[in-house]
Write a protein that holds these residues in place. Sequence first.
Motif, PDB file in Angstrom:
ATOM      1  N   ALA A  21      42.263  43.491  37.021  1.00 57.64           N
ATOM      2  CA  ALA A  21      41.053  44.275  37.238  1.00 57.64           C
ATOM      3  C   ALA A  21      40.784  45.254  36.099  1.00 57.64           C
ATOM      4  N   THR A  22      41.850  45.629  35.418  1.00 55.48           N
ATOM      5  CA  THR A  22      41.676  46.600  34.328  1.00 55.48           C
ATOM      6  C   THR A  22      41.052  45.956  33.089  1.00 55.48           C
ATOM      7  N   GLN A  23      41.146  44.665  33.020  1.00 55.49           N
ATOM      8  CA  GLN A  23      40.642  43.968  31.834  1.00 55.49           C
ATOM      9  C   GLN A  23      39.168  43.594  32.005  1.00 55.49           C
ATOM     10  N   VAL A  24      38.503  43.465  30.877  1.00 55.87           N
ATOM     11  CA  VAL A  24      37.121  42.984  30.914  1.00 55.87           C
ATOM     12  C   VAL A  24      37.070  41.652  30.183  1.00 55.87           C
ATOM     13  N   TYR A  25      36.583  40.618  30.899  1.00 52.66           N
ATOM     14  CA  TYR A  25      36.481  39.280  30.308  1.00 52.66           C
ATOM     15  C   TYR A  25      35.032  39.000  29.979  1.00 52.66           C
ATOM     16  N   PRO A  26      34.811  38.056  29.067  1.00 57.01           N
ATOM     17  CA  PRO A  26      33.412  37.683  28.791  1.00 57.01           C
ATOM     18  C   PRO A  26      32.787  37.009  30.017  1.00 57.01           C
ATOM     19  N   GLU A  27      31.473  37.101  30.107  1.00 55.87           N
ATOM     20  CA  GLU A  27      30.761  36.361  31.165  1.00 55.87           C
ATOM     21  C   GLU A  27      30.819  34.873  30.845  1.00 55.87           C
ATOM     22  N   PRO A  28      30.801  33.993  31.804  1.00 47.31           N
ATOM     23  CA  PRO A  28      30.653  34.255  33.240  1.00 47.31           C
ATOM     24  C   PRO A  28      31.981  34.509  33.953  1.00 47.31           C
TER      25      PRO A  28
END
Lengths: 236, 619
Positions: A21-28
């Motif tokens: 949850a702490t990470q941000v992934y590219p969409e989608p």
Amino acid sequence: MLAWFKSTPLKQLEAQRDRIATQVYPEPLQSLVSTPLADTLTDARLLDVIVLDFETNGLNPQVHNVLSMGWVEITNGIINLGSARHYLIRSETAITGDSAMIHHLLPEQLNKAGLDEHRAFSQLLKAMVGKIVIAHGSVIEKGFLEHYINQHYHLSSLPILWLDTLKIEQYRSQIRSTKPDWRLASVRKCYHLPDYPAHHALMDAIATAELYLAQLHGLFGSAPAKLEVLIKASQR
Amino acid sequence: MMDSTLLPNIVAFLGAIEPFNQLPNAVLDSIAINMEIQFLGKGESLAPLLTQKQNLFIIRSGVIEQRLPDGSLRSRLGEKDIFGFSLENENYQANALENSLIYRFDYAALLHCVADYPIVTEQLALSANRRLQSSVNVQWSEGEKGLFFKSVKEVASTRIVQVPPSMTIQEVARLMRHETGCSCAVIVDNSSLNNTLVGMVTDKDMTKRVVADAVDVTLPITHVMTEHPWTVGNDELVLSAVHVMMKHNIQNVPVLDANKQVVGLITPQLLVQKHSVQAVFLIEKIGRCQSLEELTALALERQAIFEAMAEANLPSHLIGQVLTMIYDAFTQRLIYIAEKALGPIPCRYVWLAAGSHARSEIHLLSDQDNALVLENNATDSDRVYFNHFAMYVCKGLAECGYALCTGRFMAATPKWCQPLNVWLQYYRKWANNPEYDMLLSLTVFLEIRPLAGDNTLFDILEKQRVVQVKGNTRLISALVRNALQTRPPLGIFNNLVLEKEGKNGKRLNIKKAAIGHLVDLARIYALHDGGEMLATEARLRFALDHQSINESSYQDLSGTYQYMMQLRYSHHLRCLRSGKPLSNTLNPDHFGSFSRQHLKDAFRIVSGFQDAVKMKFGA
């Protein structure tokens, strides 16, 4: 049993989601992993579903490729063909003669009409957001999809809910008499569903979607289709 | 990027179903991607639609039954059957009798996909009546051979009134009156050198546009003419002329030559007349026969005429009328030959046609319904003479292809060869005591028509028949009870109501299933309101004119009757073509999904009509 059930598959998924949850992934992908999972007590008929099928040139995601993919969505218990997609996937690896025989997909055909693998998977991930994912014998689809995710996003597994019509049928067969042939066409026959030509990713996806609806009726009749039962059946 | 055919198996399934089989794959593809698939478990119902959308459904597998709000069965449907939910007028529940897979279409979107294919659009109509009507029309336009493939100039009438635009309405009307057999005038601009067609008026226009609106008849005809009427070319096929008539719902089509000059006119009457020529020749030949052998030799010619008519898909009532004229001619000639063989007639008599022969609803399987009425002072020996006479004629008719009546309603049966007094008594007895065993005799002889002999005898009998029947409520309610004893099959093709027929397996008897019902019910309406016409279609029309039934019931019933008659005629044609014996029983396996749909529509309409009769006459 309910305690075991709650502690195992869904807990694992939730725990995994918390970890990333702490990470941000590219969409989608980001939308896919951040949309909350469905409540296991909901009536499965009310949930949005995507049914998918991959045609591959082998069983090992490390060495083999997805040749084509097809999917269709179920909304409110109705299969919507407007959502149906079928992509042939361009591949550098040559298709071996054997698999070409099965899928009727020739290398020239794939390279001419095929879509770049990355674009096809991105379309799929986008379509999966907020939906339960279903396949017949989902180990293949899950394996190839997670391999792709791992390669492109360095995420070891995908924390989403999978249902498997093959597993559900095996679960059901404990209730009914045992039937050893678990191929899609054979299982469909038990439900008097019509014969469809096999090994076309979209046709198989639609065939699986129909089978899923028939299984819901077989398992639950007109009572609510408890998602937890389906998850449990699919996990076995 | 997608495949050219995204959904091959669904396109293949649709492509095997009428009317989708008339569409190219590209259109089927666009239909398929707008489709939805639904699974109904055994015992589940199709959820009532909450939206205003109309849907059409095709059963991919399984069995569905439709029930009306009162719980009664509307129909039972199987694989490939099509049904629709129309919110305005069809209120029913659809239940799955088996696990069923259903393809669902948004009706508006579907119509949009097939917009370029009017025949398909018509066949997908939601109302049963329109579907039946379109199938009658489609079959007519698809006539394979015969008249429809002749060129227009071979059949066009050259008698046509041509007038200049300046002529007054009244002058045109007078010209039309003088040209007999011509119901329309064309307006040709003779001021230009090339005489172009500028308009057309029909006698109907004269009524509707002139008389009804009290138009000043001294005005030029251009005030009321139809401008730029539809035309056909001299060398086009009759088929295209008929197509133009049906497409634009017009009766008269001017024929133009290569220079766009009006050279003739095509009318529906003309198309029928050209076909009747053959029949007229046959009737003339029958009238010249001197022996039974000569007559029986002509039986094959009767069949040939039937084939020509059925092939051209002439309206069923016309086929019935032509076959009746031929039947009349055979009977009359046999009576003449019998007189020659047995010696001069000893007393006055009248030979009656009864039942379907009297109604002019003859087909190739019609059996004999006839009777003899003798004058009251006929002696015993006179009666012996007429027994022989009747035997001779009835046997002769049988040899000419008109089967002996299994119910023995024939002049050759002594009971039906009686003096006038006895016949008058019969009618009195039937009318006052319409018990079940009398009823069959009564229904046969409720329709009578004189074919030979002394018409004054017939007139007396007919008067008695009318007196006894008119306003006879007991009789009407007995007829109603009788008519309601059997119901048309609503669940055909699940082997529920098909008859076992020897080694042929299950069959559908269309006479019992629908035609007989319609004939019975139309008779009841006509008798109740004192209508003296005999033909079923005329009786339905009469019931409409007397407001016993409304316009939409009338359309339903006459459409259904025509459809069933046409089905019977085309079935007979198929039997003849394949060398099989004629029958009124059809093998349901040979029906396409749309024919089955039509049949179910038809049975449903008949069943609804029975209910209406029950309500109205309270049996």
